[in-house]
Design an enzyme around this catalytic site. Structure first.
Site, PDB file in Angstrom:
ATOM      1  N   LYS A  52      38.795  53.726  42.106  1.00  0.00           N
ATOM      2  CA  LYS A  52      38.367  53.291  43.446  1.00  0.00           C
ATOM      3  C   LYS A  52      39.166  52.073  43.892  1.00  0.00           C
ATOM      4  CE  LYS A  52      34.515  50.402  43.900  1.00  0.00           C
ATOM      5  NZ  LYS A  52      34.776  49.323  44.857  1.00  0.00           N
ATOM      6  N   ASN A  53      39.366  51.117  42.991  1.00  0.00           N
ATOM      7  CA  ASN A  53      40.017  49.869  43.382  1.00  0.00           C
ATOM      8  C   ASN A  53      41.522  50.021  43.596  1.00  0.00           C
ATOM      9  OD1 ASN A  53      37.556  48.700  43.322  1.00  0.00           O
ATOM     10  ND2 ASN A  53      37.932  47.372  41.548  1.00  0.00           N
TER      11      ASN A  53
ATOM     12  N   CYS B 243      29.278  43.850  47.853  1.00  0.00           N
ATOM     13  CA  CYS B 243      28.250  43.613  46.849  1.00  0.00           C
ATOM     14  C   CYS B 243      27.728  42.183  46.954  1.00  0.00           C
ATOM     15  CB  CYS B 243      28.833  43.806  45.457  1.00  0.00           C
ATOM     16  SG  CYS B 243      28.742  45.480  44.871  1.00  0.00           S
TER      17      CYS B 243
ATOM     18  N   ARG C 164      32.264  35.328  48.214  1.00  0.00           N
ATOM     19  CA  ARG C 164      33.439  36.144  48.523  1.00  0.00           C
ATOM     20  C   ARG C 164      34.194  35.699  49.775  1.00  0.00           C
ATOM     21  NH1 ARG C 164      32.540  42.194  46.360  1.00  0.00           N
ATOM     22  NH2 ARG C 164      34.599  41.772  45.567  1.00  0.00           N
TER      23      ARG C 164
ATOM     24  N   ASP D  27      39.683  32.934  52.238  1.00  0.00           N
ATOM     25  CA  ASP D  27      40.608  31.854  52.579  1.00  0.00           C
ATOM     26  C   ASP D  27      42.014  32.080  52.007  1.00  0.00           C
ATOM     27  OD1 ASP D  27      39.089  31.532  50.160  1.00  0.00           O
ATOM     28  OD2 ASP D  27      40.032  29.577  49.887  1.00  0.00           O
TER      29      ASP D  27
ATOM     30  N   ASP E  30      34.368  43.409  36.437  1.00  0.00           N
ATOM     31  CA  ASP E  30      33.680  44.672  36.725  1.00  0.00           C
ATOM     32  C   ASP E  30      33.137  45.339  35.458  1.00  0.00           C
ATOM     33  OD1 ASP E  30      34.041  44.355  39.399  1.00  0.00           O
ATOM     34  OD2 ASP E  30      35.669  45.800  39.592  1.00  0.00           O
TER      35      ASP E  30
ATOM     36  N   ARG F 246      28.602  54.085  45.626  1.00  0.00           N
ATOM     37  CA  ARG F 246      29.819  53.496  46.202  1.00  0.00           C
ATOM     38  C   ARG F 246      31.004  53.655  45.256  1.00  0.00           C
ATOM     39  NH1 ARG F 246      29.227  47.714  46.768  1.00  0.00           N
ATOM     40  NH2 ARG F 246      31.454  48.029  46.865  1.00  0.00           N
TER      41      ARG F 246
HETATM   42  C1  UD1 Z   1      38.516  43.115  43.638  1.00  0.00           C
HETATM   43  C2  UD1 Z   1      37.792  44.377  43.247  1.00  0.00           C
HETATM   44  C3  UD1 Z   1      36.487  44.047  42.551  1.00  0.00           C
HETATM   45  C4  UD1 Z   1      36.744  43.119  41.384  1.00  0.00           C
HETATM   46  C5  UD1 Z   1      37.566  41.916  41.811  1.00  0.00           C
HETATM   47  C6  UD1 Z   1      37.989  41.018  40.642  1.00  0.00           C
HETATM   48  C7  UD1 Z   1      38.418  46.030  44.894  1.00  0.00           C
HETATM   49  C8  UD1 Z   1      37.967  46.921  46.001  1.00  0.00           C
HETATM   50  N1  UD1 Z   1      37.512  45.181  44.431  1.00  0.00           N
HETATM   51  O1  UD1 Z   1      37.669  42.418  44.554  1.00  0.00           O
HETATM   52  O2  UD1 Z   1      35.896  45.257  42.094  1.00  0.00           O
HETATM   53  O3  UD1 Z   1      35.501  42.670  40.879  1.00  0.00           O
HETATM   54  O4  UD1 Z   1      38.763  42.335  42.480  1.00  0.00           O
HETATM   55  O5  UD1 Z   1      38.706  41.761  39.704  1.00  0.00           O
HETATM   56  O6  UD1 Z   1      39.523  46.118  44.402  1.00  0.00           O
HETATM   57  N2  UD1 Z   1      38.350  34.347  46.217  1.00  0.00           N
HETATM   58  C9  UD1 Z   1      38.446  33.207  46.996  1.00  0.00           C
HETATM   59  N3  UD1 Z   1      39.149  33.287  48.166  1.00  0.00           N
HETATM   60  C10 UD1 Z   1      39.775  34.426  48.567  1.00  0.00           C
HETATM   61  C11 UD1 Z   1      39.689  35.575  47.759  1.00  0.00           C
HETATM   62  C12 UD1 Z   1      38.966  35.513  46.592  1.00  0.00           C
HETATM   63  O7  UD1 Z   1      37.881  32.173  46.670  1.00  0.00           O
HETATM   64  O8  UD1 Z   1      40.417  34.421  49.634  1.00  0.00           O
HETATM   65  C13 UD1 Z   1      37.558  34.304  44.964  1.00  0.00           C
HETATM   66  C14 UD1 Z   1      36.339  35.230  45.043  1.00  0.00           C
HETATM   67  O9  UD1 Z   1      35.247  34.602  45.657  1.00  0.00           O
HETATM   68  C15 UD1 Z   1      36.101  35.513  43.579  1.00  0.00           C
HETATM   69  C16 UD1 Z   1      37.505  35.536  42.987  1.00  0.00           C
HETATM   70  O10 UD1 Z   1      38.335  34.836  43.913  1.00  0.00           O
HETATM   71  O11 UD1 Z   1      35.350  34.463  43.008  1.00  0.00           O
HETATM   72  C17 UD1 Z   1      38.058  36.934  42.763  1.00  0.00           C
HETATM   73  O12 UD1 Z   1      38.131  37.619  43.983  1.00  0.00           O
HETATM   74  P1  UD1 Z   1      39.218  38.765  44.266  1.00  0.00           P
HETATM   75  O13 UD1 Z   1      40.131  38.883  43.109  1.00  0.00           O
HETATM   76  O14 UD1 Z   1      39.785  38.543  45.616  1.00  0.00           O
HETATM   77  O15 UD1 Z   1      38.295  40.065  44.306  1.00  0.00           O
HETATM   78  P2  UD1 Z   1      38.256  41.196  45.398  1.00  0.00           P
HETATM   79  O16 UD1 Z   1      39.619  41.542  45.881  1.00  0.00           O
HETATM   80  O17 UD1 Z   1      37.210  40.857  46.409  1.00  0.00           O
END
Ligand code: UD1
Length: 416
Positions: A22-23, A116, A121, A124, A302, A393
């Site tokens: 999925k990811n 979720c 999340r 920035d 995950d 999902r």
């Molecule tokens: C993706 C995956 C999710 C997985 C996660 C971490 C998909 C659809 N989802 O989510 O299943 O759990 O990677 O492996 O691929 N963060 C910030 N600022 C940002 C972006 C992220 O502070 O702009 C923080 C988030 O709050 C979190 C951490 O970075 O604490 C990891 O987030 P990120 O790697 O971006 O996860 P996702 O892409 O949302």
């Protein structure tokens, strides 16, 4: 509303073909917006997130067609760059459309992304990274408006290797003529698979550890099968380690399951890999193991819920530390209803393994839902798992997968 009724205590035996991740599939579906030709994704999983992404892309003018196991995405005509579709507010992965829409239309309008309930999340890093390439953003009443007129290749060091931000930067930079350089990027297998697809579409991307150099251009369509879903595979591996049995997983090799592999292999659970098949053989109720989640190649966040559920039913004590998201222990409360001994302090859970009993539980989020299924399969008696929607999902009818391996599990309508 539907629920799962699970009568636990049976070993799991049989074979299972692991679907594409999925990811990986979600960012690839979003990428289709930036391509000059059709993208055909082979064996695309039948899960709610894919359906919602397809619906959202449809509102932008992308022609999405399911053809048997595959999905064809044709973005020949894009009619809108506004993602404020009701589906987008619910689905975290709508944020993957930032880069593709800016690449294609130079503009994007996005509602604050949902997803979720596992942490705040923020986005920035996505915005700062795209900003470093000249994209301008402003918020108007909770709506994000982006403008990429005058954007150009650039350089950006991510303060944290965010998966989603890396996706947006890779896709957007792949549409720019010159070389962009990104440091401290995410290198999850699903990201490297996206890099491979972008190369197939015509981008030139070099990877040096956590640094990527991207030279973009006009991107072509492609035919692609995304990398196997390591989280689905990990769900089956931990379930067999917990319940006992023998299962062969097809379409996945050992590297995608590291570091779970080293944690779970012990006297009662043996893993063997050859070609693209993994065999899990277990006498059940494995040893508890401690983990601390981290970006890849660390232990995947995950898989944390799976580790928590496994440990709750295992022999011995373990510590599970969550370092990626701040609010990811809602599962502990539900497992306690089944008799689990788990104490949560901030981002750390202390677990003492027990034999669990059936109970009525609710699914707090996608991965916690898989953890609950795992615990229910191992518990004595009947477990009723309510509010199933988050599981759908990310899993293709999870009950069929486990029933096919001999579990006593069925889906029924919830009685109001
Ligand atoms: C993706 C995956 C999710 C997985 C996660 C971490 C998909 C659809 N989802 O989510 O299943 O759990 O990677 O492996 O691929 N963060 C910030 N600022 C940002 C972006 C992220 O502070 O702009 C923080 C988030 O709050 C979190 C951490 O970075 O604490 C990891 O987030 P990120 O790697 O971006 O996860 P996702 O892409 O949302």
């Amino acid at each position: 509303m539907e629920r799962l009724v699970v009568r636990g205590g049976r070993p799991l035996c049989g074979e299972y073909a692991v679907p594409p991740a999925k990811n990986a599939v979600l960012p690839m579906m979003a990428l289709s917006v930036a391509l000059g030709g059709e993208l055909r994704l082979l064996r695309c999983p039948r899960i709610r997130d894919v359906e919602e992404m397809a619906a959202l892309l449809g509102t932008l003018g992308v022609k999405v067609r399911r053809e048997g196991e595959d999905i064809r995405l044709d973005a020949g005509k894009i009619s809108s760059f506004d993602c404020r579709h009701p589906a987008a507010g619910q689905m975290r992965s709508s944020v993957f459309l930032l880069g593709p829409l800016l690449a294609r239309c130079k503009h994007v309008v996005l509602a604050q992304p949902g997803g979720c309930v596992i942490g705040s999340r923020p986005i920035d890093i996505h915005l700062a990274g795209l900003g470093a390439l000249g994209v301008r953003f402003e918020w108007q009443d909770g709506v994000l408006i982006g403008n990429a007129e005058g954007a150009r290749a650039g350089r950006y060091r991510l303060p944290y290797p965010s998966v989603g931000a890396t996706v947006n930067l890779l896709i957007f930079a792949s549409s720019l003529g010159e070389v962009s350089v990104f440091e401290n990027v995410a290198v999850e297998p699903e990201i490297l698979d996206l890099v491979a697809l972008l190369r197939r579409c015509g981008a030139k991307i070099e990877v040096f550890g956590r640094e990527m150099r991207v030279r973009g251009g006009v991107l072509q369509g492609a035919v692609w099968q995304a990398v196997a879903d390591r989280i689905v595979a990990a769900t089956l591996v931990t379930a067999v380690a917990t319940c006992g049995g023998e299962v062969r997983l097809h379409g996945i090799g050992r590297p995608l399951l590291a570091p779970l592999w080293d944690k779970i292999e012990n006297n009662s659970c043996h893993l063997t890999a050859w070609c693209d098949t993994i065999r899990v053989l277990s006498s059940g109720r494995g040893q508890a193991f401690s983990v601390c989640t981290a970006p890849y190649p660390g232990f995947a966040t995950d898989m944390q819920a799976l580790a928590l559920a496994h440990n709750a039913c295992a022999v011995g004590r373990a510590i599970v530390a969550e370092r990626v998201f701040e609010g990811r222990f809602a599962l502990a409360r539900e497992l306690r209803r089944m008799g689990a001994c788990i104490r949560v302090e901030g981002r750390v859970a202390y677990v003492e393994g027990r034999r669990l009993h059936g109970a009525r539980v609710r699914v707090p989020d996608l991965r916690a839902g898989a953890g609950l299924v795992l615990a229910a399969l191992a518990a004595g008696g009947t477990t009723i798992i309510e509010q199933l929607a988050p599981i759908d999902r990310g899993y293709e009818r999870i009950e069929d997968c486990f029933a096919g391996l001999g579990a006593d599990i069925l889906r029924e309508r919830e009685i109001e």
